[in-house]
Write an enzyme that holds these catalytic residues in place. Structure first.
Site, PDB file in Angstrom:
ATOM      1  N   LYS A  78       0.793  -1.235   0.000  1.00  0.00           N
ATOM      2  CA  LYS A  78       0.000   0.000   0.000  1.00  0.00           C
ATOM      3  C   LYS A  78       0.826   1.287   0.000  1.00  0.00           C
ATOM      4  O   LYS A  78       0.349   2.318  -0.466  1.00  0.00           O
ATOM      5  CB  LYS A  78      -0.948   0.020   1.197  1.00  0.00           C
ATOM      6  CG  LYS A  78      -2.083  -0.972   1.054  1.00  0.00           C
ATOM      7  CD  LYS A  78      -3.058  -0.804   2.196  1.00  0.00           C
ATOM      8  CE  LYS A  78      -4.122  -1.876   2.121  1.00  0.00           C
ATOM      9  NZ  LYS A  78      -5.158  -1.668   3.140  1.00  0.00           N
ATOM     10  N   ASP A 114      -9.935   2.888   2.208  1.00  0.00           N
ATOM     11  CA  ASP A 114      -9.961   2.255   3.535  1.00  0.00           C
ATOM     12  C   ASP A 114     -10.644   3.157   4.573  1.00  0.00           C
ATOM     13  O   ASP A 114     -11.367   2.683   5.448  1.00  0.00           O
ATOM     14  CB  ASP A 114      -8.541   1.921   4.005  1.00  0.00           C
ATOM     15  CG  ASP A 114      -7.987   0.683   3.310  1.00  0.00           C
ATOM     16  OD1 ASP A 114      -8.780  -0.179   2.899  1.00  0.00           O
ATOM     17  OD2 ASP A 114      -6.750   0.591   3.179  1.00  0.00           O
ATOM     18  N   GLY A 137      -3.740   0.974  17.895  1.00  0.00           N
ATOM     19  CA  GLY A 137      -2.801   0.622  16.829  1.00  0.00           C
ATOM     20  C   GLY A 137      -2.274   1.866  16.142  1.00  0.00           C
ATOM     21  O   GLY A 137      -2.930   2.930  16.162  1.00  0.00           O
TER      22      GLY A 137
HETATM   23  P1  ATR Z   1      -0.991  -2.685   9.580  1.00  0.00           P
HETATM   24  O1  ATR Z   1      -0.473  -2.043   8.353  1.00  0.00           O
HETATM   25  O2  ATR Z   1      -1.926  -3.829   9.346  1.00  0.00           O
HETATM   26  O3  ATR Z   1      -1.578  -1.702  10.552  1.00  0.00           O
HETATM   27  P2  ATR Z   1       1.502  -2.805  11.061  1.00  0.00           P
HETATM   28  O4  ATR Z   1       1.956  -1.519  10.478  1.00  0.00           O
HETATM   29  O5  ATR Z   1       2.470  -3.916  11.197  1.00  0.00           O
HETATM   30  O6  ATR Z   1       0.279  -3.403  10.254  1.00  0.00           O
HETATM   31  O7  ATR Z   1       0.866  -2.484  12.487  1.00  0.00           O
HETATM   32  C1  ATR Z   1       0.414  -3.479  13.331  1.00  0.00           C
HETATM   33  C2  ATR Z   1      -0.210  -2.842  14.569  1.00  0.00           C
HETATM   34  O8  ATR Z   1      -0.649  -3.897  15.456  1.00  0.00           O
HETATM   35  C3  ATR Z   1       0.758  -1.998  15.374  1.00  0.00           C
HETATM   36  O9  ATR Z   1       0.048  -0.952  15.999  1.00  0.00           O
HETATM   37  C4  ATR Z   1       1.282  -3.006  16.405  1.00  0.00           C
HETATM   38  O10 ATR Z   1       1.781  -2.413  17.588  1.00  0.00           O
HETATM   39  P3  ATR Z   1       3.333  -1.952  17.675  1.00  0.00           P
HETATM   40  O11 ATR Z   1       3.430  -0.627  16.964  1.00  0.00           O
HETATM   41  O12 ATR Z   1       3.608  -1.849  19.130  1.00  0.00           O
HETATM   42  O13 ATR Z   1       4.136  -3.035  16.987  1.00  0.00           O
HETATM   43  C5  ATR Z   1       0.018  -3.756  16.709  1.00  0.00           C
HETATM   44  N1  ATR Z   1       0.262  -5.074  17.278  1.00  0.00           N
HETATM   45  C6  ATR Z   1       0.721  -6.174  16.641  1.00  0.00           C
HETATM   46  N2  ATR Z   1       0.804  -7.217  17.492  1.00  0.00           N
HETATM   47  C7  ATR Z   1       0.394  -6.760  18.719  1.00  0.00           C
HETATM   48  C8  ATR Z   1       0.254  -7.357  20.008  1.00  0.00           C
HETATM   49  N3  ATR Z   1       0.534  -8.641  20.233  1.00  0.00           N
HETATM   50  N4  ATR Z   1      -0.219  -6.583  21.020  1.00  0.00           N
HETATM   51  C9  ATR Z   1      -0.527  -5.278  20.819  1.00  0.00           C
HETATM   52  N5  ATR Z   1      -0.413  -4.655  19.605  1.00  0.00           N
HETATM   53  C10 ATR Z   1       0.046  -5.379  18.561  1.00  0.00           C
END
Ligand code: ATR
Length: 291
Positions: A78, A114, A137
């Site tokens: 993206k 989105d 997030g």
């Molecule tokens: P996307 O593009 O789908 O949003 P991404 O940029 O990898 O994917 O972001 C994933 C999000 O899920 C992030 O906010 C991540 O938190 P971090 O910034 O701390 O990594 C969050 N996330 C992923 N696994 C997690 C977990 N086990 N607990 C809490 N937050 C999680």
């Protein structure tokens, strides 16, 4: 757009559309778009295209050369796709992500639906203007959701496992506040949206049930399973919930409308979403943002 035809058979005039993603995994987008084409008698087919990151430039040049009418862009392309387009709509540039590429006069034009998916999904249950919203997030999905909520007049606080990322996003988009996931209980909210991947692979929630405001409307971008732990917790608190299914359906409906200029048959697309559910062993790996 494709020509209208009665039969639904693929012919020499059938337009080609598709979703670009990697790995291919399971995607419900072809089912939703093909159902919409059939319902509105549009002569087009929509396929899944597994494109590795290193092949993205060639894939887009090929799409332009072949006259592919529209591509949905999914994980992990993206942001990378922007560099290979002829034009990016201003709001997609602001969001910093493109989930839709439409061929206009031979030019590849990037846009983002989105944010429309998230706001229309919420609008099934609540108005957005003037509401206090919390987005969980700070990744790519969060960017579009925060941007959309703010555009519709909400005041947004971003909470994330890694608070520094929440701060960065809040600064970039001018959000009201930011913090850690554990700050939810102390953050008043009428709207709560999960954009983290928590709940996708296991029956877990990013926040504790007690922290969810009983009067709130809760949307989970995770759509597989449709009823996540977060949504069950929200219901048990008395909050109203919206499944990530609707976020996916409305972003696809907006893509369909951007290309065809025809009203999308939203209920038909939602039905196709249900019918395209993966078997128990083939869970999707994406959020409600275009996959
Ligand atoms: P996307 O593009 O789908 O949003 P991404 O940029 O990898 O994917 O972001 C994933 C999000 O899920 C992030 O906010 C991540 O938190 P971090 O910034 O701390 O990594 C969050 N996330 C992923 N696994 C997690 C977990 N086990 N607990 C809490 N937050 C999680």
């Amino acid at each position: 757009m494709g020509e209208i035809h009665p039969g639904g058979a693929i012919s020499a005039r059938t337009a080609l559309c598709g979703i670009v993603l990697h790995p291919a995994g399971h995607t419900r987008s072809p089912a939703m778009h093909n159902a919409a084409f059939a319902d509105r008698a549009i002569d087009a087919v929509y396929v899944a295209l597994d494109v590795r990151p290193e092949s993205l430039p060639a894939a887009l040049a090929g799409a332009r050369a072949l006259g592919i009418r529209q591509l949905a862009i999914s994980i992990p392309h993206k942001q990378a796709v922007i560099a290979h387009l002829d034009e990016v709509e201003p709001l997609a540039a602001e969001i910093g992500a493109v989930n839709t590429v439409t061929l206009r006069d031979g030019r590849l034009v990037g846009s983002n639906t989105d944010w429309i998916g998230a706001t229309r999904a919420l609008e099934r249950e609540t108005a957005i203007e003037g509401r206090r919203a919390v987005v969980l997030g700070a990744g790519g999905a969060a960017r579009a959701v925060v941007w959309g909520l703010q555009r519709q007049g909400a005041r947004v606080t971003i909470l994330n496992r890694t608070p520094a990322r929440a701060r960065e996003l809040a600064d970039a988009l001018g959000a009201d506040g930011c913090g850690a996931l554990t700050d939810l209980a102390a953050t008043p909210h009428e709207i709560l949206v999960n954009t983290t991947s928590v709940g996708l692979r296991d029956d877990a929630s990013p926040v504790s049930a007690d922290a969810i405001a009983p009067q709130s409307v809760v949307l989970d971008a995770v759509y597989d399973p449709e009823e996540t732990r977060l949504l069950r917790d929200a219901q048990s608190r008395g909050a109203r919930t919206v499944s990530g299914k609707w976020m996916l359906v409305y972003q696809a409906a907006a893509q369909f409308e951007a290309w065809t200029g025809v009203d999308a048959p939203v209920d038909v697309m939602a039905q196709a979403f249900e019918s395209a559910a993966p078997g128990p062993t083939v869970r999707g790996s994406n959020l409600g943002s275009s996959s």
